[in-house]
Design a protein around this motif. Structure first.
Motif, mmCIF file in Angstrom:
data_model
loop_
_atom_site.group_PDB
_atom_site.id
_atom_site.type_symbol
_atom_site.label_atom_id
_atom_site.label_comp_id
_atom_site.label_asym_id
_atom_site.label_seq_id
_atom_site.Cartn_x
_atom_site.Cartn_y
_atom_site.Cartn_z
ATOM 1 N N GLN A 46 -59.609 29.526 2.880
ATOM 2 C CA GLN A 46 -60.589 29.195 1.837
ATOM 3 C C GLN A 46 -61.886 29.974 2.042
ATOM 4 O O GLN A 46 -62.445 30.531 1.092
ATOM 5 C CB GLN A 46 -60.867 27.690 1.840
ATOM 6 C CG GLN A 46 -59.692 26.865 1.369
ATOM 7 C CD GLN A 46 -59.852 25.382 1.666
ATOM 8 O OE1 GLN A 46 -60.500 24.987 2.633
ATOM 9 N NE2 GLN A 46 -59.238 24.549 0.827
ATOM 10 N N LEU A 75 -61.558 33.759 1.093
ATOM 11 C CA LEU A 75 -61.661 34.012 -0.345
ATOM 12 C C LEU A 75 -63.079 33.770 -0.844
ATOM 13 O O LEU A 75 -63.584 34.537 -1.666
ATOM 14 C CB LEU A 75 -60.667 33.148 -1.114
ATOM 15 C CG LEU A 75 -59.189 33.479 -0.903
ATOM 16 C CD1 LEU A 75 -58.314 32.574 -1.764
ATOM 17 C CD2 LEU A 75 -58.881 34.938 -1.174
ATOM 18 N N ASP A 76 -63.718 32.717 -0.352
ATOM 19 C CA ASP A 76 -65.103 32.442 -0.744
ATOM 20 C C ASP A 76 -66.035 33.574 -0.337
ATOM 21 O O ASP A 76 -67.049 33.824 -0.993
ATOM 22 C CB ASP A 76 -65.598 31.133 -0.114
ATOM 23 C CG ASP A 76 -64.958 29.905 -0.743
ATOM 24 O OD1 ASP A 76 -64.346 30.028 -1.834
ATOM 25 O OD2 ASP A 76 -65.060 28.813 -0.132
ATOM 26 N N GLU A 78 -59.697 39.275 0.569
ATOM 27 C CA GLU A 78 -58.405 39.132 -0.103
ATOM 28 C C GLU A 78 -57.372 38.621 0.892
ATOM 29 O O GLU A 78 -57.392 38.992 2.060
ATOM 30 C CB GLU A 78 -57.968 40.504 -0.644
ATOM 31 C CG GLU A 78 -56.627 40.511 -1.322
ATOM 32 C CD GLU A 78 -56.195 41.901 -1.774
ATOM 33 O OE1 GLU A 78 -55.013 42.062 -2.098
ATOM 34 O OE2 GLU A 78 -57.035 42.830 -1.781
ATOM 35 N N PHE A 115 -54.108 24.812 -3.037
ATOM 36 C CA PHE A 115 -54.814 26.059 -2.733
ATOM 37 C C PHE A 115 -53.989 27.270 -3.177
ATOM 38 O O PHE A 115 -54.508 28.177 -3.845
ATOM 39 C CB PHE A 115 -55.110 26.124 -1.227
ATOM 40 C CG PHE A 115 -55.772 27.392 -0.782
ATOM 41 C CD1 PHE A 115 -57.060 27.719 -1.186
ATOM 42 C CD2 PHE A 115 -55.115 28.266 0.079
ATOM 43 C CE1 PHE A 115 -57.671 28.888 -0.764
ATOM 44 C CE2 PHE A 115 -55.719 29.434 0.514
ATOM 45 C CZ PHE A 115 -56.997 29.749 0.086
ATOM 46 N N VAL A 116 -52.730 27.285 -2.831
ATOM 47 C CA VAL A 116 -51.855 28.407 -3.197
ATOM 48 C C VAL A 116 -51.757 28.524 -4.718
ATOM 49 O O VAL A 116 -51.861 29.621 -5.271
ATOM 50 C CB VAL A 116 -50.457 28.245 -2.558
ATOM 51 C CG1 VAL A 116 -49.466 29.226 -3.139
ATOM 52 C CG2 VAL A 116 -50.548 28.412 -1.036
ATOM 53 N N GLN A 117 -51.591 27.401 -5.399
ATOM 54 C CA GLN A 117 -51.480 27.426 -6.854
ATOM 55 C C GLN A 117 -52.792 27.842 -7.516
ATOM 56 O O GLN A 117 -52.798 28.701 -8.398
ATOM 57 C CB GLN A 117 -51.049 26.054 -7.375
ATOM 58 C CG GLN A 117 -49.608 25.743 -7.072
ATOM 59 C CD GLN A 117 -49.211 24.328 -7.469
ATOM 60 O OE1 GLN A 117 -50.017 23.398 -7.388
ATOM 61 N NE2 GLN A 117 -47.964 24.169 -7.863
ATOM 62 N N ASP A 118 -53.886 27.242 -7.085
ATOM 63 C CA ASP A 118 -55.191 27.540 -7.695
ATOM 64 C C ASP A 118 -55.586 29.002 -7.518
ATOM 65 O O ASP A 118 -56.153 29.617 -8.418
ATOM 66 C CB ASP A 118 -56.286 26.650 -7.109
ATOM 67 C CG ASP A 118 -56.126 25.187 -7.485
ATOM 68 O OD1 ASP A 118 -55.318 24.878 -8.388
ATOM 69 O OD2 ASP A 118 -56.810 24.347 -6.854
ATOM 70 N N GLN A 119 -55.293 29.549 -6.350
ATOM 71 C CA GLN A 119 -55.682 30.927 -6.046
ATOM 72 C C GLN A 119 -54.579 31.939 -6.380
ATOM 73 O O GLN A 119 -54.776 33.138 -6.214
ATOM 74 C CB GLN A 119 -56.057 31.056 -4.560
ATOM 75 C CG GLN A 119 -57.218 30.170 -4.155
ATOM 76 C CD GLN A 119 -58.489 30.506 -4.911
ATOM 77 O OE1 GLN A 119 -58.779 31.667 -5.188
ATOM 78 N NE2 GLN A 119 -59.262 29.487 -5.250
ATOM 79 N N GLN A 120 -53.435 31.462 -6.817
ATOM 80 C CA GLN A 120 -52.284 32.293 -7.160
ATOM 81 C C GLN A 120 -51.937 33.251 -6.019
ATOM 82 O O GLN A 120 -51.811 34.464 -6.199
ATOM 83 C CB GLN A 120 -52.539 33.047 -8.463
ATOM 84 C CG GLN A 120 -52.769 32.109 -9.625
ATOM 85 C CD GLN A 120 -53.049 32.848 -10.920
ATOM 86 O OE1 GLN A 120 -53.393 34.031 -10.945
ATOM 87 N NE2 GLN A 120 -52.910 32.141 -12.024
ATOM 88 N N LEU A 121 -51.744 32.658 -4.839
ATOM 89 C CA LEU A 121 -51.467 33.445 -3.640
ATOM 90 C C LEU A 121 -49.976 33.620 -3.422
ATOM 91 O O LEU A 121 -49.157 32.821 -3.879
ATOM 92 C CB LEU A 121 -52.083 32.755 -2.418
ATOM 93 C CG LEU A 121 -53.600 32.647 -2.433
ATOM 94 C CD1 LEU A 121 -54.081 31.790 -1.277
ATOM 95 C CD2 LEU A 121 -54.231 34.023 -2.381
#
Length: 130
Positions: free
Chosen positions: A24, A27-28, A32, A66-72
């Motif tokens: 987190q 990314l903040d 990347e 987190f994975v979904q929100d950030q499309q990781l």
């Protein structure tokens, strides 16, 4: 900077929470994440059947969000997952098991994905493990 992150620890281990907070913060900070790779007991963080105690942080749910929100790109080692009973629908059918417990956004794949991520990233950061 490009990071590849590998998690080796189970969801209840302190290093699992540290890995999430590191990701987190990366990314903040404008960095990347090229791939998250869940290996050894870290595969349990991707299981939809892990139930956390009511007074504890639900790390598997936090990882999923987190994975979904950030499309990781989040990869679960297939060998480690099968050994620990973490299966997607395809593997459930292949091994004639009663239920799948690995759903999107997770992807089952091999160690080659970790190697590729390490080659693509500027840094490979590992959490947990022996």
């Amino acid at each position: 900077m490009k990071f590849a992150i590998a998690l080796f620890a189970a969801p209840h281990a302190p290093s699992s929470r540290r890995a999430l907070r590191f990701a987190q913060a990366a990314l903040d900070g404008g960095h990347e994440i090229v791939r998250l790779f869940f290996y050894q007991d870290g595969v349990h963080s991707a299981s939809s059947n892990v139930v956390s105690a009511q007074d504890e942080l639900d790390l598997p749910a936090e990882w999923r969000a987190f994975v979904q929100d950030q499309q990781l790109d989040a990869v679960v080692c297939i060998a480690a997952a099968l050994r620990r009973g973490v299966l997607n629908e395809e593997e459930t059918q292949r091994y004639n098991r009663s239920a799948a417990n690995l759903e999107a956004p997770w992807e089952l794949s091999g160690l080659g994905q970790l190697h590729e991520a390490a080659q693509t990233a500027d840094r490979l950061v590992c959490f947990g493990g022996p």
